[in-house]
Each structure stands twice: as C-alpha cells, then as structure tokens.
Design a protein around this motif. Structure first.
Motif, PDB file in Angstrom:
ATOM      1  N   ALA A 169     -87.876  53.710 139.659  1.00 37.98           N
ATOM      2  CA  ALA A 169     -87.962  52.371 140.250  1.00 37.98           C
ATOM      3  C   ALA A 169     -88.959  52.344 141.400  1.00 37.98           C
ATOM      4  O   ALA A 169     -89.053  53.290 142.178  1.00 37.98           O
ATOM      5  N   SER A 170     -89.685  51.252 141.515  1.00 42.02           N
ATOM      6  CA  SER A 170     -90.673  51.095 142.582  1.00 42.02           C
ATOM      7  C   SER A 170     -89.990  50.848 143.923  1.00 42.02           C
ATOM      8  O   SER A 170     -88.788  50.567 143.978  1.00 42.02           O
ATOM      9  N   PHE A 171     -90.782  50.927 145.001  1.00 43.13           N
ATOM     10  CA  PHE A 171     -90.238  50.659 146.333  1.00 43.13           C
ATOM     11  C   PHE A 171     -89.643  49.263 146.392  1.00 43.13           C
ATOM     12  O   PHE A 171     -88.555  49.058 146.944  1.00 43.13           O
ATOM     13  N   PHE A 172     -90.351  48.283 145.828  1.00 44.55           N
ATOM     14  CA  PHE A 172     -89.865  46.901 145.876  1.00 44.55           C
ATOM     15  C   PHE A 172     -88.515  46.766 145.173  1.00 44.55           C
ATOM     16  O   PHE A 172     -87.615  46.096 145.670  1.00 44.55           O
ATOM     17  N   VAL A 173     -88.390  47.390 144.013  1.00 40.59           N
ATOM     18  CA  VAL A 173     -87.121  47.312 143.266  1.00 40.59           C
ATOM     19  C   VAL A 173     -86.001  47.982 144.049  1.00 40.59           C
ATOM     20  O   VAL A 173     -84.876  47.475 144.108  1.00 40.59           O
ATOM     21  N   ARG A 174     -86.284  49.104 144.675  1.00 40.37           N
ATOM     22  CA  ARG A 174     -85.260  49.805 145.457  1.00 40.37           C
ATOM     23  C   ARG A 174     -84.832  48.963 146.650  1.00 40.37           C
ATOM     24  O   ARG A 174     -83.633  48.840 146.946  1.00 40.37           O
ATOM     25  N   TRP A 175     -85.814  48.389 147.345  1.00 44.51           N
ATOM     26  CA  TRP A 175     -85.483  47.526 148.492  1.00 44.51           C
ATOM     27  C   TRP A 175     -84.739  46.291 148.046  1.00 44.51           C
ATOM     28  O   TRP A 175     -83.735  45.904 148.649  1.00 44.51           O
ATOM     29  N   ARG A 176     -85.232  45.656 146.994  1.00 46.30           N
ATOM     30  CA  ARG A 176     -84.628  44.409 146.515  1.00 46.30           C
ATOM     31  C   ARG A 176     -83.181  44.612 146.115  1.00 46.30           C
ATOM     32  O   ARG A 176     -82.329  43.735 146.336  1.00 46.30           O
ATOM     33  N   THR A 177     -82.863  45.757 145.550  1.00 43.16           N
ATOM     34  CA  THR A 177     -81.487  46.038 145.128  1.00 43.16           C
ATOM     35  C   THR A 177     -80.528  46.012 146.314  1.00 43.16           C
ATOM     36  O   THR A 177     -79.447  45.423 146.246  1.00 43.16           O
ATOM     37  N   VAL A 178     -80.924  46.646 147.411  1.00 43.66           N
ATOM     38  CA  VAL A 178     -80.066  46.659 148.605  1.00 43.66           C
ATOM     39  C   VAL A 178     -79.964  45.257 149.196  1.00 43.66           C
ATOM     40  O   VAL A 178     -78.879  44.813 149.614  1.00 43.66           O
ATOM     41  N   PHE A 179     -81.065  44.542 149.234  1.00 40.85           N
ATOM     42  CA  PHE A 179     -81.063  43.184 149.772  1.00 40.85           C
ATOM     43  C   PHE A 179     -80.141  42.275 148.952  1.00 40.85           C
ATOM     44  O   PHE A 179     -79.362  41.488 149.515  1.00 40.85           O
ATOM     45  N   VAL A 180     -80.208  42.404 147.617  1.00 41.79           N
ATOM     46  CA  VAL A 180     -79.354  41.580 146.753  1.00 41.79           C
ATOM     47  C   VAL A 180     -77.888  41.948 146.940  1.00 41.79           C
ATOM     48  O   VAL A 180     -77.000  41.086 146.853  1.00 41.79           O
ATOM     49  N   MET A 181     -77.602  43.214 147.237  1.00 39.78           N
ATOM     50  CA  MET A 181     -76.229  43.599 147.548  1.00 39.78           C
ATOM     51  C   MET A 181     -75.723  42.827 148.764  1.00 39.78           C
ATOM     52  O   MET A 181     -74.559  42.403 148.807  1.00 39.78           O
ATOM     53  N   GLY A 182     -76.602  42.644 149.751  1.00 31.29           N
ATOM     54  CA  GLY A 182     -76.234  41.863 150.920  1.00 31.29           C
ATOM     55  C   GLY A 182     -75.975  40.411 150.575  1.00 31.29           C
ATOM     56  O   GLY A 182     -75.005  39.801 151.048  1.00 31.29           O
ATOM     57  N   LEU A 183     -76.834  39.830 149.727  1.00 26.31           N
ATOM     58  CA  LEU A 183     -76.645  38.442 149.309  1.00 26.31           C
ATOM     59  C   LEU A 183     -75.353  38.281 148.516  1.00 26.31           C
ATOM     60  O   LEU A 183     -74.633  37.287 148.673  1.00 26.31           O
ATOM     61  N   PHE A 184     -75.057  39.264 147.674  1.00 28.67           N
ATOM     62  CA  PHE A 184     -73.815  39.243 146.898  1.00 28.67           C
ATOM     63  C   PHE A 184     -72.611  39.208 147.827  1.00 28.67           C
ATOM     64  O   PHE A 184     -71.663  38.441 147.624  1.00 28.67           O
ATOM     65  N   THR A 185     -72.663  40.034 148.870  1.00 26.60           N
ATOM     66  CA  THR A 185     -71.573  40.064 149.846  1.00 26.60           C
ATOM     67  C   THR A 185     -71.417  38.718 150.541  1.00 26.60           C
ATOM     68  O   THR A 185     -70.293  38.249 150.777  1.00 26.60           O
ATOM     69  N   CYS A 186     -72.535  38.096 150.885  1.00 23.83           N
ATOM     70  CA  CYS A 186     -72.489  36.782 151.535  1.00 23.83           C
ATOM     71  C   CYS A 186     -71.729  35.776 150.689  1.00 23.83           C
ATOM     72  O   CYS A 186     -70.900  35.006 151.197  1.00 23.83           O
ATOM     73  N   ILE A 187     -72.001  35.781 149.393  1.00 21.79           N
ATOM     74  CA  ILE A 187     -71.405  34.785 148.501  1.00 21.79           C
ATOM     75  C   ILE A 187     -69.927  35.050 148.265  1.00 21.79           C
ATOM     76  O   ILE A 187     -69.087  34.148 148.405  1.00 21.79           O
ATOM     77  N   VAL A 188     -69.586  36.306 147.904  1.00 21.10           N
ATOM     78  CA  VAL A 188     -68.194  36.582 147.537  1.00 21.10           C
ATOM     79  C   VAL A 188     -67.274  36.646 148.755  1.00 21.10           C
ATOM     80  O   VAL A 188     -66.059  36.485 148.617  1.00 21.10           O
ATOM     81  N   ALA A 189     -67.830  36.880 149.942  1.00 21.67           N
ATOM     82  CA  ALA A 189     -66.996  36.961 151.147  1.00 21.67           C
ATOM     83  C   ALA A 189     -67.045  35.644 151.919  1.00 21.67           C
ATOM     84  O   ALA A 189     -66.093  34.858 151.896  1.00 21.67           O
TER      85      ALA A 189
END
Length: 204
Positions: A132-152
């Motif tokens: 995975a590229s740097f962007f994909v690796r970074w984006r994955t962690v960022f999306v985890m944060g967005l997921f937390t925002c929504i479900v919490a």
C-alpha cells in the motif's frame, strides 16, 4: 520493531493533540458550558441519593408485568408528550470525587491512546505488507477516525439528543487527531521495496 515504534509515536501524538485541543487551542472553547447555579443542581441531585450511573430525562416508562395494553399505550403516550415538550437531558453522575487531570486519569488516557494507536498501526502494517502507498496507509487511519466520529458521537447526537455544538467539536477533534496520527504511523510503517529480478537472473 516498526510496529512498536509506530504505536508509541502514534499514541504520543494522540495524547499531545488531546492536551492541546482541550487546554491550548480553541477547539473546545464552546463544547461545554457552566450551569448558572451549579450548587443548586448539585444539591438537588445529592438529595435523591443517586448511585453512580447515567440518567436520562424524560425517563422511560416502567411497565408492571400485569400492565394491560391500554396502560402501556397510555404510558408511552405520556412519555412521548414529555419528550416533545422538553427539556430532554442526560446526567452522568459520579457521587465520589476525583482529582481533575490527576495522574491516574492522565495515565489511563495515555494507555487508551496507545491501545488505539496500536490497533491502527497493526492494520497499517498489514497494508504495507501488501504494497500500500503512503496515501492509502494514511487514509486508512484517517477513515478510522471518521468511523469513530459517526458510530460514537453521531449516534449520541441522534439517539441521546447531544447538542450540535458538542457533537461538531468532538468530531472535529477526533478527525484532526487521527489525521495527524495517520501521518506518523504511515511514515514509520513503510512498504518494503522488493528487489527487482532481472530476466538474466531468472534464466540462470
């Protein structure tokens, strides 16, 4: 080794951001407000001898085992009217005191940040192993944060009537935090470059 380093660095960034967001930056300047008469509210709660817990108002109607359908319908209608009339609020009550920003609280906070960063780092390590590229690796962690925002916080906003201002501030905090953590983790856990095998080497 990189997984451990990414966990420690990611947890440290998460922890430092939280301190800055709450104590130095204007992220949470309007997240919570003080009561006009805190002493009066505290006295009213103490007078009820409440145990530690979460209390929602209006409270859900309690139904007796032998309640008829008419009784249940009437109780829910009354509950609905109380909700519509307001106020609607929740109380998070702890009768025992605690030291604000005490060592135990700060320590547990850092431990939670490390645990979360460790999970994110593990996921990124799996992505890196698959190129995975740097962007994909970074984006994955960022999306985890967005997921937390929504479900919490999104769920609390919808189901528990948490205020818009509180929800927006907390979501913004988490989104920025995990954007920064993602940068650190993605920088430490890199995709290993595979050696190029020439045609001559393959034919030998």
């Amino acid at each position: 080794m990189r997984l451990l380093l990414a966990t420690l660095a990611g947890g440290a960034v998460c922890y430092i951001w939280g301190v800055l967001a709450w104590l130095a930056l204007p992220v949470h300047s309007q997240t919570m407000t003080e009561l006009p008469d805190e002493a009066a509210v505290t006295s009213a709660l103490e007078a009820q001898n409440l145990v530690e817990g979460v209390y929602a108002v209006p409270g859900y109607p309690e139904m007796a085992d032998d309640a008829t359908a008419e009784d249940q319908t009437a109780a829910w209608e009354e509950f609905t009217k109380a909700h519509q009339a307001g106020p609607v609020y929740s109380i998070y009550y702890r009768p025992k005191g605690m030291t604000p920003m005490g060592p135990d609280t700060m320590g547990k906070g850092f431990a939670l940040d490390l645990l979360a960063a460790g999970i994110a780092a593990f996921i990124v390590s799996q992505l890196a192993a698959n190129g995975a590229s740097f962007f994909v690796r970074w984006r994955t962690v960022f999306v985890m944060g967005l997921f937390t925002c929504i479900v919490a916080y999104g769920a609390l906003w919808n189901w528990m009537a948490f205020p818009d201002r509180f929800t927006i501030d907390m979501m913004l905090d988490v989104a920025i935090c995990w954007s920064l953590v993602g940068l650190v983790i993605a920088s430490i856990i890199r995709t290993e470059e595979k050696p190029v095998v020439s045609a001559d080497s393959e034919n030998r």
